[in-house]
Write a protein that holds these residues in place. Structure first.
Motif, PDB file in Angstrom:
ATOM      1  N   TRP A   1       0.865  -1.183   0.000  1.00  0.00           N
ATOM      2  CA  TRP A   1       0.000   0.000   0.000  1.00  0.00           C
ATOM      3  C   TRP A   1       0.900   1.230   0.000  1.00  0.00           C
ATOM      4  O   TRP A   1       1.282   1.730   1.065  1.00  0.00           O
ATOM      5  CB  TRP A   1      -0.894   0.000   1.242  1.00  0.00           C
ATOM      6  N   PRO A   2       1.287   1.763  -1.148  1.00  0.00           N
ATOM      7  CA  PRO A   2       2.200   2.917  -1.174  1.00  0.00           C
ATOM      8  C   PRO A   2       1.522   4.196  -0.673  1.00  0.00           C
ATOM      9  O   PRO A   2       0.368   4.458  -1.004  1.00  0.00           O
ATOM     10  CB  PRO A   2       2.574   3.030  -2.653  1.00  0.00           C
ATOM     11  N   ASP A   3       2.220   4.953   0.131  1.00  0.00           N
ATOM     12  CA  ASP A   3       1.690   6.211   0.640  1.00  0.00           C
ATOM     13  C   ASP A   3       1.948   7.359  -0.335  1.00  0.00           C
ATOM     14  O   ASP A   3       2.910   7.340  -1.117  1.00  0.00           O
ATOM     15  CB  ASP A   3       2.341   6.555   1.990  1.00  0.00           C
ATOM     16  N   ASN A   4       1.087   8.355  -0.271  1.00  0.00           N
ATOM     17  CA  ASN A   4       1.244   9.600  -1.031  1.00  0.00           C
ATOM     18  C   ASN A   4       1.293   9.369  -2.543  1.00  0.00           C
ATOM     19  O   ASN A   4       1.963  10.100  -3.267  1.00  0.00           O
ATOM     20  CB  ASN A   4       2.510  10.353  -0.590  1.00  0.00           C
ATOM     21  N   GLU A   5       0.589   8.351  -3.007  1.00  0.00           N
ATOM     22  CA  GLU A   5       0.577   8.064  -4.445  1.00  0.00           C
ATOM     23  C   GLU A   5      -0.840   7.899  -4.967  1.00  0.00           C
ATOM     24  O   GLU A   5      -1.111   7.089  -5.848  1.00  0.00           O
ATOM     25  CB  GLU A   5       1.402   6.812  -4.745  1.00  0.00           C
ATOM     26  N   SER A   6      -1.756   8.685  -4.422  1.00  0.00           N
ATOM     27  CA  SER A   6      -3.140   8.612  -4.891  1.00  0.00           C
ATOM     28  C   SER A   6      -3.254   9.216  -6.279  1.00  0.00           C
ATOM     29  O   SER A   6      -2.638  10.237  -6.593  1.00  0.00           O
ATOM     30  CB  SER A   6      -4.064   9.359  -3.924  1.00  0.00           C
ATOM     31  N   TRP A   7      -4.058   8.557  -7.095  1.00  0.00           N
ATOM     32  CA  TRP A   7      -4.279   9.015  -8.456  1.00  0.00           C
ATOM     33  C   TRP A   7      -5.432  10.014  -8.496  1.00  0.00           C
ATOM     34  O   TRP A   7      -6.348   9.948  -7.701  1.00  0.00           O
ATOM     35  CB  TRP A   7      -4.603   7.815  -9.339  1.00  0.00           C
ATOM     36  N   SER A   8      -5.380  10.962  -9.394  1.00  0.00           N
ATOM     37  CA  SER A   8      -6.439  11.949  -9.641  1.00  0.00           C
ATOM     38  C   SER A   8      -6.549  12.994  -8.542  1.00  0.00           C
ATOM     39  O   SER A   8      -7.629  13.381  -8.144  1.00  0.00           O
ATOM     40  CB  SER A   8      -7.810  11.291  -9.876  1.00  0.00           C
ATOM     41  N   VAL A   9      -5.416  13.453  -8.028  1.00  0.00           N
ATOM     42  CA  VAL A   9      -5.402  14.583  -7.107  1.00  0.00           C
ATOM     43  C   VAL A   9      -5.235  15.856  -7.944  1.00  0.00           C
ATOM     44  O   VAL A   9      -4.248  16.009  -8.654  1.00  0.00           O
ATOM     45  CB  VAL A   9      -4.241  14.467  -6.095  1.00  0.00           C
ATOM     46  N   GLN A  10      -6.212  16.742  -7.852  1.00  0.00           N
ATOM     47  CA  GLN A  10      -6.206  17.948  -8.686  1.00  0.00           C
ATOM     48  C   GLN A  10      -6.031  17.586 -10.162  1.00  0.00           C
ATOM     49  O   GLN A  10      -5.164  18.083 -10.855  1.00  0.00           O
ATOM     50  CB  GLN A  10      -5.089  18.907  -8.240  1.00  0.00           C
ATOM     51  N   GLY A  11      -6.872  16.710 -10.632  1.00  0.00           N
ATOM     52  CA  GLY A  11      -6.786  16.250 -12.019  1.00  0.00           C
ATOM     53  C   GLY A  11      -6.257  14.844 -12.015  1.00  0.00           C
ATOM     54  O   GLY A  11      -6.884  13.933 -11.496  1.00  0.00           O
ATOM     55  N   PHE A  12      -5.035  14.658 -12.557  1.00  0.00           N
ATOM     56  CA  PHE A  12      -4.433  13.332 -12.597  1.00  0.00           C
ATOM     57  C   PHE A  12      -3.099  13.294 -11.862  1.00  0.00           C
ATOM     58  O   PHE A  12      -2.301  12.399 -12.074  1.00  0.00           O
ATOM     59  CB  PHE A  12      -4.220  12.886 -14.052  1.00  0.00           C
ATOM     60  N   ALA A  13      -2.840  14.278 -11.012  1.00  0.00           N
ATOM     61  CA  ALA A  13      -1.578  14.289 -10.286  1.00  0.00           C
ATOM     62  C   ALA A  13      -1.502  13.097  -9.329  1.00  0.00           C
ATOM     63  O   ALA A  13      -2.514  12.598  -8.852  1.00  0.00           O
ATOM     64  CB  ALA A  13      -1.431  15.593  -9.501  1.00  0.00           C
ATOM     65  N   ILE A  14      -0.287  12.648  -9.059  1.00  0.00           N
ATOM     66  CA  ILE A  14      -0.046  11.581  -8.101  1.00  0.00           C
ATOM     67  C   ILE A  14       0.505  12.238  -6.839  1.00  0.00           C
ATOM     68  O   ILE A  14       1.607  12.778  -6.835  1.00  0.00           O
ATOM     69  CB  ILE A  14       0.959  10.540  -8.645  1.00  0.00           C
ATOM     70  N   ALA A  15      -0.279  12.216  -5.772  1.00  0.00           N
ATOM     71  CA  ALA A  15       0.132  12.909  -4.554  1.00  0.00           C
ATOM     72  C   ALA A  15      -0.684  12.375  -3.380  1.00  0.00           C
ATOM     73  O   ALA A  15      -1.379  11.367  -3.502  1.00  0.00           O
ATOM     74  CB  ALA A  15      -0.060  14.420  -4.708  1.00  0.00           C
ATOM     75  N   TYR A  16      -0.586  13.070  -2.247  1.00  0.00           N
ATOM     76  CA  TYR A  16      -1.345  12.665  -1.072  1.00  0.00           C
ATOM     77  C   TYR A  16      -2.798  13.099  -1.221  1.00  0.00           C
ATOM     78  O   TYR A  16      -3.100  14.214  -1.650  1.00  0.00           O
ATOM     79  CB  TYR A  16      -0.771  13.285   0.201  1.00  0.00           C
ATOM     80  N   CYS A  17      -3.707  12.217  -0.847  1.00  0.00           N
ATOM     81  CA  CYS A  17      -5.131  12.523  -0.829  1.00  0.00           C
ATOM     82  C   CYS A  17      -5.675  12.060   0.521  1.00  0.00           C
ATOM     83  O   CYS A  17      -5.415  10.926   0.941  1.00  0.00           O
ATOM     84  CB  CYS A  17      -5.866  11.823  -1.975  1.00  0.00           C
ATOM     85  N   TYR A  18      -6.410  12.936   1.172  1.00  0.00           N
ATOM     86  CA  TYR A  18      -6.927  12.655   2.508  1.00  0.00           C
ATOM     87  C   TYR A  18      -7.651  11.308   2.560  1.00  0.00           C
ATOM     88  O   TYR A  18      -8.482  11.004   1.704  1.00  0.00           O
ATOM     89  CB  TYR A  18      -7.877  13.768   2.927  1.00  0.00           C
ATOM     90  N   LEU A  19      -7.306  10.510   3.546  1.00  0.00           N
ATOM     91  CA  LEU A  19      -7.887   9.199   3.817  1.00  0.00           C
ATOM     92  C   LEU A  19      -7.485   8.126   2.813  1.00  0.00           C
ATOM     93  O   LEU A  19      -8.123   7.084   2.728  1.00  0.00           O
ATOM     94  CB  LEU A  19      -9.423   9.263   3.889  1.00  0.00           C
TER      95      LEU A  19
END
Length: 279
Positions: A128-146
């Protein structure tokens, strides 16, 4: 599905705006999500492509049709619901309030059943990689709450064996189909319509994968070494006790039909554990 995801990302990125409220007698056209800056997109290729490049993650293959015609004007108008006759009812799912939409409830058991089946067979990778959520502010890969493994949600107690709130990792453990915490089980893991379309009935195109990584939450450890299995959530039933009645994985046949027989035996034991837990 991709179109829905892209519109959702446009909403999250602020390109698409939806009415806060609509009167009961409002027409669909008067109560739809639209892009406030659609005129700028249509008059400036730079403005238009700044949106499309982001929400399509640079996948320019979608910007031309099969005859190599540029369809970016069509795409931006479709995504902005800019046609008079176009008034899609996306529901609350577009605004990340999925459970409020009635379509949520008959839709999600389908991937849930698939996930149960895949967890019972084992994943190739359960990291489960951290801080690699897809579709943050579009398609950015970053942290997303929860979305991180150790993020703790706001939910109250969902299981009598373990008090909330829960982290995602704790929920992953508690949602295991091989443990007695869930109040339901699926009566089968068969997809005859997929078989009719030429797909394998067990949803495993190459058969039983000997290289798969064991799902720790399920507890099938072919090596027999439980030393790396995560601890059970605080207050939860010991996972070793919860799975002790399941057939040993080494006894499971490695053929598709054998897997079917194994799953029948496993489900019978699982039902017995649930009945015991309820009593």
């Amino acid at each position: 599905l991709i179109g829905f995801a892209i519109q959702k990302n446009m909403y999250r990125a602020g390109y698409l705006e939806c009415p806060v409220t609509c009167s009961p007698d409002a027409t669909p056209q008067a109560c739809k999500c639209t892009c406030p800056d659609i005129a700028a997109y249509m008059n400036s290729s730079v403005a238009k492509m700044s949106v499309l490049d982001q929400v399509f993650a640079g996948q320019g293959i979608y910007f031309w049709d099969k005859d190599s015609n540029d369809v970016t004007d069509l795409l931006i108008r479709l995504l902005c619901n800019d046609y008079d006759e176009m008034a899609p009812v996306m529901g609350d799912s577009l605004e990340a309030a999925s459970p409020l939409d009635p379509s949520f409830w008959p839709t999600h058991p389908t991937p849930d059943r698939l996930l149960h089946w895949r967890r019972l067979l084992g994943f190739n990778d359960t990291e489960w990689p951290d801080n690699e959520s897809w579709s943050v502010q579009g398609f950015a890969i970053a942290y997303c709450y929860l979305h991180n493994e150790d993020d703790v949600g706001p939910w109250p107690t969902l299981f009598k064996e373990s008090a909330g709130p829960y982290s995602n990792r704790e929920l992953w453990e508690l949602y295991s189909p091989a443990k007695p915490y869930l109040p339901y089980i699926y009566d089968n893991f068969e997809w005859p319509h997929c078989e009719a379309a030429g797909l394998p009935l067990d949803m495993q195109p190459t058969g039983f994968d000997d290289d798969r990584t064991v799902d720790d939450a399920v507890g099938f450890d072919q090596s027999g070494d439980d030393s790396t299995r995560p601890d059970s959530p605080t207050g939860a039933m010991d996972p070793n006790d919860a799975t002790s009645e399941a057939p040993a994985p080494d006894d499971a046949p490695d053929t598709p039909q054998g897997m079917t027989d194994f799953m029948k035996s496993f489900m019978e034991a699982h039902k017995a554990r649930q009945a015991k837990a309820r009593s």
